[in-house]
Design an enzyme around this catalytic site. Structure first.
Site, short mmCIF file in Angstrom:
data_model
loop_
_atom_site.label_atom_id
_atom_site.label_comp_id
_atom_site.label_asym_id
_atom_site.label_seq_id
_atom_site.Cartn_x
_atom_site.Cartn_y
_atom_site.Cartn_z
N ASP A 61 3.58 1.07 13.50
CA ASP A 61 2.86 -0.20 13.57
C ASP A 61 3.58 -1.31 14.33
O ASP A 61 2.93 -2.11 14.99
CB ASP A 61 2.50 -0.72 12.18
CG ASP A 61 1.54 0.20 11.44
OD1 ASP A 61 0.77 0.90 12.11
OD2 ASP A 61 1.58 0.23 10.21
N ASP B 238 0.80 -1.22 0.00
CA ASP B 238 0.00 0.00 0.00
C ASP B 238 0.83 1.27 0.00
O ASP B 238 0.46 2.26 -0.62
CB ASP B 238 -0.99 0.00 1.16
CG ASP B 238 -0.38 -0.34 2.50
OD1 ASP B 238 0.86 -0.48 2.59
OD2 ASP B 238 -1.14 -0.47 3.48
#
Length: 736
Positions: free
Chosen positions: A465, A54
């Site tokens: 993350d 992404d």
């Protein structure tokens, strides 16, 4: 207020920028560290496959090493959105042809329309073809697909599904130009229609296209194509029998879920469809799987019985085995407890087996998992420290593919890495496969902080993350993440006179920890309070921690609680003097502030010309107190007297962002200074060795690192000209 001056005598030197011959490599982590959308195999050439992410670009498979090669590292500042990959098509007729649909966001976060990157040499070089609409490689629903397909009966024909109500498009000249088709269903589902940012309110659009090679075709191409649009409450699967000239809704379909994936099973003359009730890739609480018999025109619900019983997730990635008709695999989306599930059927979905089973047996009725696989994360052992609960298989699984030439080889992407197996057919015999992390070469983290202390590891990082690492060896995957593992870690710094003393912040309230061994072990800071996120700085003797969580500047001394600093704007960026424990520097809105009491109080010392923004700040990390550099939208400023006076670099550097200091050519000499910015109108990455404004460009045609303003820098105080660049999506690079 103190004085400032401009360095005007070097303009002639600065106007000539030398290109420095740098060698760049990724700092190796081995596990990817981000979401992998799908793997796309070529159906004509064995071992030819591509992978999309992404925010980290596209990759090509290297079968000799079972690894992946990045394809878009050449994207420069103006092409930063080329790292957002929405879809990939590899030509089933001429495998040399490759098409990549790129663009990051459909809202204001990305100002650019989307682009088709076309290659005629399997990704060695590309031509950019502009699209008349935006593309959302990092938008909700990015797991649907594929949105870009090539007609096997005429490889000049391509179809492209757009977002934002733009519909279905067709090219008849190998992607050079595009025409909107007559399909009126555009995919109207939006995750949160009221979202004013446009991120969750933008319609997901056309999710996938299937070119039905089992049906009729003409010289112009395949006649029958199926299209899945992301809508609920109205027909979402449409068919054309005249190559996209007209469309009708496929009869008998369900309309209460989103069709995320549709794939053709030619030997069965069927289409498999996975459905989910939300956008994905990280949500979805209900869903089903259906199979459409093209010849009979009938639908069959093939949802596994266990999934019906669980009733808590949808379905994402799905694949058939081209060598074995009737073999199909699918993944849950998103099953977070006890783990994601992968199903396999040998009879076209009539019955299913699973990758694991779980129960709550007596007498204690505790969760018991029977895993029918061996988990191999040897290429990225730090994954073990991230997976602290029952999840091994992953989450966000929108892409799952069986190699069309090798029934033993399958791959699937997760929100963390790429998994797969090379002994898949053992599932059907001994029912135990090796499930391995197969992400070698993929580096996809969004880097949020870098430090290169003068002792210990040359590099310590924090990333989005997953947290970050101590990089004891830049070319070997670290054994563990920072523990405690917080997911995102936002900021990191070291104490200049005690460089093994580090501090880092996390994304949730109270997440601040310190280390006294260079980051190998961490201790939660007892008095962190409710502050969260943001950047952090450590005073030279580790007596003060200055935290900028976004709501102001705060300081804690000698293990105490955090209190608000005074005399400095809430949006300031901070750096501590690496030699003098009392001095802390801040920059905000084109102004320089100095604290002489460890960050408790600040005084405005200089206005940096006409600058209105402050973008970066760095200090001498080689034992010299009082020397600092700060960047603005009008260039860079330098002080050698604790900020009393500053000198502006006027020769060529017209805009600066991240700045870092590295080792000099000789001990005690002038340090190297690295900057991300614009010199003589060219945005890139630069180095000066003499503080004179004579710049060498250190990024190369093969490595441009995407967004200049989004990059981070750390200079190595031990290795002359060594610099580390942290990117937003391609991990960390180091250059020599």
């Amino acid at each position: 207020m103190h004085s400032l001056a401009f360095l005007v005598g070097v303009a002639a030197c600065a106007s000539q920028v030398a290109a420095q011959a740098y060698t760049w490599k990724n700092v190796h982590t081995g596990g990817g560290g981000g979401w992998v959308g799908n793997v796309i195999f070529n159906t004509k050439q064995k071992n030819l496959a591509f992978l999309r992410t992404d925010i980290g670009g596209a990759y090509k498979y290297a079968p000799a090493t079972d690894s992946w090669i990045p394809l878009v590292d050449w994207a420069n500042n103006a092409e930063f959105d080329y790292w957002g990959t929405e879809s990939i098509a590899t030509d089933p007729v001429n495998p040399n042809n490759l098409y990549i649909e790129v663009g990051l966001y459909t809202n204001s976060w990305d100002p650019n329309n989307g682009t088709i990157l076309k290659s005629t040499d399997q990704g060695a070089t590309f031509t950019s073809i502009p699209l008349p609409f935006k593309v959302g490689g990092n938008m909700p629903g990015r797991g649907a697909g594929e949105r870009l397909v090539i007609d096997p009966n005429n490889n000049n024909v391509l179809y492209l599904g757009a977002r934002s109500g733009h519909g279905l498009w067709k090219s008849t000249n190998a992607g050079l130009t595009w025409t909107k088709t007559s399909l009126t269903a555009t995919g109207t589902f939006a995750e949160t229609p009221s979202d004013t940012s446009g991120y969750n309110s933008d319609p997901l659009g056309v999710g996938w296209i299937v070119v039905d090679t089992t049906g009729p075709s003409t010289a112009a191409g395949t006649s029958r194509i199926f299209v899945g649009v992301e809508s609920i409450g109205s027909p979402s699967i449409w068919v054309s029998t005249d190559a996209g000239a007209t469309f009708t809704a496929v009869p008998g379909q369900i309309t209460n879920y989103l069709p995320h994936h549709g794939i053709l099973a030619p030997a069965e003359k069927s289409i498999y469809v996975t459905y989910v009730d939300e956008s994905g890739p990280f949500d979805g609480s209900h869903g089903v799987m259906y199979k459409y018999n093209i010849t009979a025109g009938t639908w069959s619900n093939i949802t596994p019985a266990q999934a019906i019983s669980d009733n808590s997730y949808g379905f994402g990635g799905i694949s058939i085995d081209a060598q074995r008709p009737g073999v199909v695999m699918a993944a849950s989306l998103n099953q977070y407890y006890p783990d994601a599930q992968i199903w396999r059927s040998l009879d076209g979905g009539a019955s299913w087996s699973t990758l694991y089973n779980y129960s709550y047996p007596p007498p204690n009725y505790q969760l018991a998992i029977t895993r029918d696989y061996t988990w191999d994360i040897s290429v990225a052992p730090w994954i073990q420290s991230y997976t602290t609960d029952t999840k091994q298989i992953g989450w966000g699984i929108e892409g799952l593919q069986i190699d069309p030439f090798d029934s033993n080889h399958f791959l699937y992407g997760t929100g963390l890495t790429l998994y797969g197996s090379h002994n898949l057919e053992q599932w059907d015999t001994v029912h135990n496969i090796t499930l391995a992390c197969l992400s070698q070469g993929i580096e996809e983290t969004a880097v949020l902080g870098l430090v290169s202390p003068p002792t210990g590891a040359h590099l310590v990082s924090v990333v989005g993350d997953i947290g970050g690492w101590v990089h004891d060896n830049l070319d070997v995957a670290p054994p563990t993440l920072h523990v405690p593992v917080w997911g995102t870690s936002n900021g990191i710094d070291y104490a200049g006179n005690q460089p093994l003393s580090l501090v880092r912040t996390g994304g949730s309230a109270g997440q601040l920890a310190t280390s006294t061994d260079g980051g190998h072990t961490w201790t939660q800071y007892a008095n962190a309070g409710s502050l969260s996120s943001g950047k952090v700085a450590y005073s030279a003797n580790a007596t003060s921690i200055i935290w900028t969580p976004g709501s102001g500047v705060y300081v804690a001394k000698n293990g105490g609680a955090f209190v608000a600093s005074t005399g400095i704007p809430s949006n300031a960026i901070i750096a501590t003097d690496k030699s003098n424990d009392a001095y802390v520097y801040g920059a905000a809105n084109g102004r320089l502030y100095v604290s002489k009491d460890g960050g408790a109080t600040f005084t405005l010392t200089n206005v940096l010309g006409s600058a209105q923004s402050s973008n970066g700040i760095a200090v001498n990390n080689l034992g010299k107190a009082g020397e600092l550099w700060t960047t603005t939208e009008h260039g860079m400023w330098h002080s050698t007297d604790f900020g009393k006076t500053v000198i502006g670099f006027s020769g060529g550097l017209t805009q600066g962002y991240a700045v870092a200091v590295g080792a000099p050519s000789t001990t005690g000499g002038t340090p190297s200074v690295f900057v991300a910015g614009t010199v003589n109108g060219v945005a890139g990455f630069y180095r000066t060795d003499n503080n004179s404004g004579s710049w060498s460009q250190i990024d190369t045609p093969q490595f441009r690192f995407g967004s200049v303003s989004g990059a981070l820098l750390a200079g190595d105080p031990r290795i002359y000209r060594r610099v580390y660049i942290g990117t937003n999506g391609r991990g960390i690079f180091y250059g020599n």
